[in-house]
Design a protein around this motif. Structure first.
Motif, short mmCIF file in Angstrom:
data_model
loop_
_atom_site.label_atom_id
_atom_site.label_comp_id
_atom_site.label_asym_id
_atom_site.label_seq_id
_atom_site.Cartn_x
_atom_site.Cartn_y
_atom_site.Cartn_z
N HIS A 1 19.11 -4.28 63.10
CA HIS A 1 19.75 -5.06 64.16
C HIS A 1 19.69 -6.54 63.78
O HIS A 1 18.64 -7.06 63.41
N SER A 2 20.83 -7.23 63.85
CA SER A 2 20.89 -8.66 63.65
C SER A 2 20.27 -9.05 62.31
O SER A 2 20.76 -8.63 61.26
N LEU A 3 19.19 -9.84 62.29
CA LEU A 3 18.54 -10.19 61.03
C LEU A 3 18.20 -8.94 60.22
O LEU A 3 18.40 -8.90 59.00
N GLY A 4 17.70 -7.90 60.89
CA GLY A 4 17.38 -6.66 60.19
C GLY A 4 18.60 -6.04 59.54
O GLY A 4 18.52 -5.47 58.45
N GLY A 5 19.75 -6.15 60.20
CA GLY A 5 20.99 -5.64 59.62
C GLY A 5 21.46 -6.48 58.45
O GLY A 5 21.99 -5.96 57.46
N ILE A 6 21.29 -7.79 58.54
CA ILE A 6 21.63 -8.69 57.44
C ILE A 6 20.85 -8.30 56.19
O ILE A 6 21.40 -8.17 55.09
N VAL A 7 19.53 -8.10 56.37
CA VAL A 7 18.69 -7.74 55.24
C VAL A 7 19.04 -6.35 54.72
O VAL A 7 19.14 -6.12 53.51
N ALA A 8 19.26 -5.40 55.63
CA ALA A 8 19.58 -4.03 55.23
C ALA A 8 20.90 -3.97 54.48
O ALA A 8 21.04 -3.22 53.51
N SER A 9 21.89 -4.76 54.90
CA SER A 9 23.19 -4.73 54.21
C SER A 9 23.07 -5.32 52.82
O SER A 9 23.64 -4.79 51.85
N ALA A 10 22.32 -6.42 52.67
CA ALA A 10 22.15 -7.03 51.36
C ALA A 10 21.35 -6.11 50.44
O ALA A 10 21.64 -6.01 49.24
N TYR A 11 20.34 -5.44 50.99
CA TYR A 11 19.53 -4.51 50.19
C TYR A 11 20.40 -3.34 49.72
O TYR A 11 20.33 -2.93 48.55
N THR A 12 21.22 -2.81 50.61
CA THR A 12 22.08 -1.69 50.26
C THR A 12 23.10 -2.11 49.21
O THR A 12 23.40 -1.35 48.28
N ALA A 13 23.64 -3.31 49.35
CA ALA A 13 24.60 -3.79 48.36
C ALA A 13 23.95 -3.91 46.98
O ALA A 13 24.59 -3.66 45.96
N THR A 14 22.66 -4.25 46.96
CA THR A 14 21.94 -4.45 45.70
C THR A 14 21.46 -3.13 45.12
O THR A 14 21.51 -2.92 43.90
N PHE A 15 20.99 -2.21 46.00
CA PHE A 15 20.40 -0.95 45.55
C PHE A 15 21.06 0.22 46.28
O PHE A 15 20.39 1.01 46.96
N ALA A 16 22.36 0.33 46.15
CA ALA A 16 23.13 1.29 46.95
C ALA A 16 22.65 2.73 46.78
O ALA A 16 22.65 3.51 47.73
N LYS A 17 22.23 3.10 45.58
CA LYS A 17 21.85 4.49 45.33
C LYS A 17 20.54 4.87 46.01
O LYS A 17 20.23 6.05 46.15
N GLN B 1 29.69 -16.10 47.26
CA GLN B 1 28.49 -15.38 46.85
C GLN B 1 28.33 -14.08 47.63
O GLN B 1 28.04 -13.02 47.06
N VAL B 2 28.54 -14.14 48.95
CA VAL B 2 28.42 -12.94 49.78
C VAL B 2 29.49 -11.94 49.42
O VAL B 2 29.23 -10.73 49.30
N ASP B 3 30.70 -12.41 49.23
CA ASP B 3 31.82 -11.52 48.89
C ASP B 3 31.55 -10.79 47.57
O ASP B 3 31.81 -9.59 47.45
N SER B 4 30.99 -11.49 46.61
CA SER B 4 30.67 -10.87 45.33
C SER B 4 29.56 -9.83 45.49
O SER B 4 29.61 -8.75 44.88
N LEU B 5 28.56 -10.13 46.32
CA LEU B 5 27.45 -9.21 46.54
C LEU B 5 27.90 -7.93 47.23
O LEU B 5 27.46 -6.82 46.88
N MET B 6 28.80 -8.05 48.19
CA MET B 6 29.11 -6.94 49.10
C MET B 6 30.27 -6.06 48.63
O MET B 6 30.73 -5.21 49.39
N GLN B 7 30.73 -6.19 47.43
CA GLN B 7 31.89 -5.44 46.97
C GLN B 7 31.58 -3.96 46.73
O GLN B 7 30.54 -3.61 46.19
N HIS B 8 32.48 -3.10 47.17
CA HIS B 8 32.53 -1.68 46.80
C HIS B 8 31.22 -0.94 47.13
O HIS B 8 30.68 -0.22 46.30
N ASN C 1 36.71 -3.83 54.19
CA ASN C 1 37.04 -4.01 52.78
C ASN C 1 35.80 -3.84 51.89
O ASN C 1 35.88 -3.27 50.80
N TRP C 2 34.65 -4.33 52.36
CA TRP C 2 33.42 -4.26 51.57
C TRP C 2 32.86 -2.85 51.50
O TRP C 2 32.43 -2.39 50.45
N PHE C 3 32.83 -2.16 52.64
CA PHE C 3 32.21 -0.84 52.72
C PHE C 3 33.28 0.23 52.55
O PHE C 3 34.24 0.31 53.32
#
Length: 298
Positions: free
Chosen positions: A111-127, A229-236, A262-264
């Motif tokens: 939720h909120s900050l937690g979602g921000i962190v979770a989305s960035a973590y997933t973008a970095t370590f999707a598997k 920077q965010v757009d590059s991180l969150m692609q595909h 578009n990102w997800f």
């Protein structure tokens, strides 16, 4: 809905190599984990209204909700340096590895900050992330590059003020209800939900109570990413994702939904009645769409 204190949750202490986190567990410990990450200045108990419905909707899972460092009953970060949101990514990385040695982590819920962190973590370590549930959050926050100087100056000014006051005694309130009313006035969140959050963010102090949350949390971060920077991180991002926003939530999120689509690459999006803390005030509605996303049942 009237909730009993901590809803019979089990208190957990999670010792990580760099810090000790407090957490709450609802459900049976042998079941797959939904790992819940709360928002800024909240704590694990903000997920208590969801836990109230857990057995009816998601009995095949356990819910583990942490207190981020400096929140609730978790340790504060050492030293007196400014904080940055990226610090939470490191916490989540170590926490995820720690819990994965004991449990199957079926989903990240933020939720909120937690979602921000979770989305960035997933973008970095999707598997590593089987499923992602975002409530009132889509991606890391961003701003134009020309705001960097202003942000640094404001952050340093705030931190200088913090250093000047860090040895002063904490403010003492007669009781928790004073702080509950203050939070209600500031955020407009209904007082029963403020009570749940505030109780875990305060401690006894003499004849009254004081905040136990890290005062640095209220200072501006010294740096924010740019959109590029965010757009590059969150692609595909291929991780199955559920995005839940509120009709009266953060207005910019509604504008960013096309970007999220578009990102997800595998995203389900719902807008439900409520404000920024809709997982508290509309917990049954949120549980319904979560259940359908995780089990196919509503």
């Amino acid at each position: 809905m009237i909730l009993s204190p901590a809803m019979n949750a089990e208190e957990l202490q999670i010792q990580l190599p760099h810090i000790q986190l407090a957490a709450l567990r609802w459900g049976e410990p042998h079941k797959p984990v939904i790992l819940a990450l709360h928002g800024w200045l909240d704590n694990a108990r903000s997920f208590e209204p969801l836990a109230y419905h857990w057995h009816d909707y998601l009995a095949d899972y356990q819910l583990i909700a942490i207190d981020w460092p400096g929140h609730g009953l978790s340790q504060h970060r050492p030293g007196a340096y400014p904080l940055h949101w990226v610090d939470y990514l490191y916490d989540l990385e170590v926490l995820f590895e720690h819990l994965s040695n004991k449990y199957t982590i079926a989903a990240l819920l933020g939720h909120s900050l937690g979602g921000i962190v979770a989305s960035a973590y997933t973008a970095t370590f999707a598997k590593r992330v089987q499923r992602l549930i975002l409530i009132e959050a889509i991606s890391p926050l961003y701003e134009q590059a020309n705001q960097s100087t202003k942000r640094l100056r404001k952050s340093f000014t705030g931190h200088r003020g913090y250093l000047d006051k860090m040895n002063q005694p904490s403010a003492v309130y007669d009781n928790v209800s004073v702080a509950v009313k203050a939070r209600h006035r500031l955020t407009k969140l209904a007082e029963p939900w403020c009570q749940i959050i505030v109780e875990r963010n305060m401690r006894p102090n003499g004849d009254g109570v004081s905040w136990c949350s890290d005062p640095r949390l209220k200072l501006d971060s010294p740096m924010r990413l740019t959109f590029e920077q965010v757009d590059s991180l969150m692609q595909h991002i291929e991780t199955p994702t559920l995005l839940i926003t509120a009709t009266d939530g953060l207005s910019y999120l509604q504008q960013d939904i096309p970007q999220a689509l578009n990102w997800f690459q595998n995203i389900e999006q719902h807008t439900l009645a409520g404000d920024h803390h809709l997982h508290m005030e509309n917990s049954q509605g949120v549980m319904g769409v979560m259940s359908h996303f995780l089990t196919g049942k509503s």
